[in-house]
Each structure stands twice: as C-alpha cells, then as structure tokens.
Write an enzyme that holds these catalytic residues in place. Structure first.
Site, short mmCIF file in Angstrom:
data_model
loop_
_atom_site.label_atom_id
_atom_site.label_comp_id
_atom_site.label_asym_id
_atom_site.label_seq_id
_atom_site.Cartn_x
_atom_site.Cartn_y
_atom_site.Cartn_z
CD GLU A 1 -2.97 -1.18 2.25
OE1 GLU A 1 -2.83 -0.39 3.20
OE2 GLU A 1 -3.92 -1.98 2.17
CD GLU B 1 -4.06 -5.74 3.10
OE1 GLU B 1 -4.83 -4.87 3.57
OE2 GLU B 1 -2.83 -5.72 3.25
O1 IFM Z 1 -4.58 -3.53 8.86
C1 IFM Z 1 -4.45 -2.91 7.61
C2 IFM Z 1 -3.27 -3.48 6.87
O2 IFM Z 1 -2.09 -3.33 7.59
C3 IFM Z 1 -3.10 -2.80 5.54
N1 IFM Z 1 -4.33 -2.74 4.80
C4 IFM Z 1 -5.53 -2.32 5.49
C5 IFM Z 1 -5.69 -3.10 6.77
C6 IFM Z 1 -6.97 -2.64 7.50
O3 IFM Z 1 -6.92 -1.29 7.80
#
Ligand code: IFM
Length: 440
Positions: free
Chosen positions: A170, A353
């Site tokens: 990210e 994710e």
């Molecule tokens: O927990 C985070 C993760 O570290 C990165 N993506 C989003 C998740 C939820 O906020």
C-alpha cells in the site's frame, strides 16, 4: 447461519484463496532482537494511537507461528500473504544483520511449504527502522538504496522458496496517509514531505524489483490499495474534487509502476514539491511486473473544500458501515478490477486484501463479515465472468491484530484473538470460508 455462496466451486479451477497478515501487526516486535521502528516512536507519542498501544506483544506470533500456520492450512487456504520486518532483519535498517530474524523467516517459509501453503512475501509493511526515520525516512532519496540492500539480504535467504513477492504494501499509506494526512507514522502533515515520499516509495519499489530479478526470483508484483471516490453531490466542483482524490489515491502509483507516468491532474498540485530530477527515475520505477495486487475495503464521498490543493474534504455516505466506520461497497471492488485491467491488460490480478472490522467476541457469530466477504467474492466473480484476469482472493486478516493508530480494538480477523491470554478462536466466518473452500 449465513453461508458463503461464492466458494471454490464457483471460481475457475486454478483460482487461489488466501489470508494475509503483516509482521508488526502480529509478531510481537519486542521479541527476537528486532530493532526499534517508527511505529514504536509514533505510538509512544500521546494522541497518535488509541491507548498508546504498540506492536511490542501483538499476537505473539513469534511463539505461536506453528499453530497459526496450522489454522491457515486447516481453513483450506492456498496462499499465506505475510510480511517480513525490515527492523527484525536489520535492527538499524543498515549494516548489521539480526541472524535470529532471518532464521525466523526461514523457518516460517519452510513451515508454510510443509503445510502445502504458498508463501506470498511482502518486504515492507510499514515498520521502518527508527535509525532510518532519523535520517528522514521516506523523505530521503537514499532510502531506495537502503531498501535495495535489505531486499538483497532477506531474499538471498528466503527468495528461493517464496511463491510470490511484492516490495511495498500500500504505497499510498506509506506516503500520503503518513506524510500528508498524518494518521500513520511518522505522522507528518506536510506537502513537501508527502511529495518526496510519494516519489521515493516508487523508487524503492523499482530498486527492490531490480535486486530480486538479479537474484533470479520470479512471480514479482506490486500491491496497491484503492478507494472508490464518489462525488459528494452532483455539483461540478465535487466531481472535480473526487477526480483529484482518485488521482492521488488510485492513479499515482499505478500510473508510475505500470506506465512510467504520474497523472497530470496530481502533478498539478505536487510538482512544485517534488525532488529535483524526479523525471529521470521513472524508468526505474516502472519495472516489469508479473502480477498486480489490489487491496480494497471501501468507498468515500468527496466534496470540494475552499482550502489549499487538493481542495477537498472526505465524507461518509449512507451505506452500512463496518467497525472502522467504512461504508460497505462491493461495487467499488468490481469497478477497480476493471479499472486496473485498463492499465495492466492481461497481467494476472489478485485481490491481495479485503475484509472488515467488526466488534467480535468469540461466542457470537460474525454474520456481518460472512456477508461482506460473500458480497465481495460475488463482485470478483462478476468481474471474472466479464473477462478480468483475476487469479486469487486473499482475506485481511487471518486473525485479529494491531490495527495501527486504532490499536487492538478493531477486529479484522477470521480468528478471534484474546489479547490477554493470546487464545485463538476461529470465528463463524472462518468456518464458513472453510466450508466454501473445501474441495470435493
Ligand atoms: O490492517 C491494515 C493493513 O495493515 C493494511 N491494509 C488495510 C488493513 C486494514 O486497515
């Protein structure tokens, strides 16, 4: 109880399912010789993190990793997306290596392979070693070289056995959320710092990709997060603000990594703050990719605001909300699968994710999460039917963990963690997914 109707049987034969975690959020960073990170410093500063919680103990995965891997295998998942901590491998960020750290990741990868799991490695999921933060962290161009060195040390040890690798989780969070919005470490709210981080994160990605290719590693990708930017109203000003938000969040890194270009509408605001000669780095940032990963959670309503660039404010609409206060909007995932394909063509895509926080207790079924996952799997399924080369779907997260500035309160796990006893209890969503993924 609600079922997951979009399970393995609905997807193409080679479609993969997985779960994700990250190092600082689960390992217990005070153990095993890891160095201090900027998250330790950020959390120790009052007002930054709920109850000043940090990752010192977290889920104590360093001790419980074998049982945690058993949970992934027993859930019927194919992929375990995990990250290594830079500060565990190199406590000062440069120079000396912590052998215990490398040994841990070595055992962890072997443990995945023994259980038939595909290790999907992320090199950096936000725990910058504090000594590098002292030198300016992501604001300092040298970070690309430091990151390349760390990549080489870690990948020489485990790169032969991982299934896939992505350099930086990210990039938007590492750069914008942390240097412009100030919500994550190092907590800056400074457009010049943000512009530099927005560029150096891409450069570090490119350098790490070069190192891994030189080591002969394959299946290398990038993982970006996407948020569906909807105009707050029908006014042309709100439409333009949503476009700017979309550019910063969704098009900046994708454009740089895939096309070697930054979007013109974002450069309009950032160009005066960019490091001199940034144009010469674009070829390094744009490295060949074997896949692209999308992290997707929610949408946001964006309005014009009478303040300096990017002249916008963020709002929440009226869709149902998760424990994070994020709207549940599976349509956004469908949108981004097509949107990313418009950049990447035939390149394999993965949802790296997706998931939701819910105020779970071990004895109450997390029906809301089951519905969330099912609706997003349905959106993914629809995109595949329309021709998007989506090859896998990974849930965030295997277990409840340290949700950064929001501490341990926001529970994203398929497995409940009692943060006192450290007991793991699979939730109804874990069981629902296991049933949906069972091969018959
Ligand atoms: O927990 C985070 C993760 O570290 C990165 N993506 C989003 C998740 C939820 O906020």
């Amino acid at each position: 109880m609600t079922d997951i109707t979009h399970g393995r049987a609905h997807f193409p034969q080679d479609f993969l399912f997985g779960v994700a975690t990250s190092a600082y959020q689960i390992e217990g960073h005070a153990q095993g010789g890891a160095g201090r990170t900027h998250w330790d410093d950020f959390a120790a500063t009052p007002g930054n993190v709920i109850r000043a919680e940090d990752g010192a103990r977290a889920c104590a995965h360093l001790e419980h990793w074998q049982a945690d891997l058993d949970l992934i295998r027993d859930g019927g998942f194919d992929i375990y997306r995990f990250s290594a901590s830079w500060a565990r491998v190199m406590p000062e960020g440069r120079g000396a290596v912590n052998d215990a750290g490398l040994d841990f990741y070595d055992r962890l990868v072997d443990g995945m392979l023994e259980r038939g799991l595909k290790p999907a490695l992320t090199l950096y999921h936000w725990e910058l070693p504090s000594p590098l933060a002292d030198l300016g962290g992501w604001r300092n161009r040298d970070i690309a070289g430091w990151f390349a060195d760390y990549t080489e040390i870690l990948c020489r040890r485990i790169g032969d056995r991982v299934w896939s690798t992505a350099p930086i989780n990210e990039p938007w969070c590492v750069a914008w959320l942390s240097h412009f919005l100030g919500h994550h470490a190092p907590g800056l709210r400074d457009i010049r710092a943000a512009a530099r981080a927005m560029h150096h994160v891409g450069l570090a990605h490119g350098r790490a990709m070069q190192v891994m290719r030189a080591l002969g590693m394959g299946n290398l990708g990038a993982v970006c997060n996407f948020e569906y930017a909807l105009p707050f109203s029908d006014s042309p000003d709100d439409h333009a603000a949503a476009q700017r938000y979309d550019g910063i969040y969704n098009r900046w890194f994708l454009g740089a990594m895939v096309k070697g270009d930054y979007p013109a509408d974002v450069l309009e605001g950032l160009a005066p703050h960019m490091p001199t000669g940034w144009q010469d780095d674009m070829a390094t940032i744009r490295q060949p990719l074997d896949w692209l990963g999308l992290n997707y959670y929610t949408c946001k309503r964006i309005a014009h605001a009478d303040q300096p660039w990017p002249h916008l404010s963020e709002h929440v609409g009226d869709l149902p909300l998760t424990q994070m206060g994020w709207e549940i909007c599976p349509e956004g995932l469908h949108h981004f699968l097509h949107f990313v394909q418009s950049y990447t063509g035939d390149l394999p895509l993965y949802v790296t994710e997706n998931g939701m926080a819910n105020p779970d207790s071990p004895d109450q079924p997390d029906e809301a999460r089951i519905a969330y996952l099912n609706d997003h799997l349905a959106a993914a399924h629809r995109a595949i039917a329309e021709g998007v080369p989506l090859k896998g779907y990974i849930v965030w997260s295997l277990m409840d963990n340290y949700e950064w500035a929001l501490g341990y309160e926001k529970r994203f796990g398929l497995v409940h963690v009692d943060f006192d006893s450290l007991k793991r209890s699979p939730k109804a969503s874990y069981h629902a997914l296991r049933a949906a993924l069972a091969r018959n």
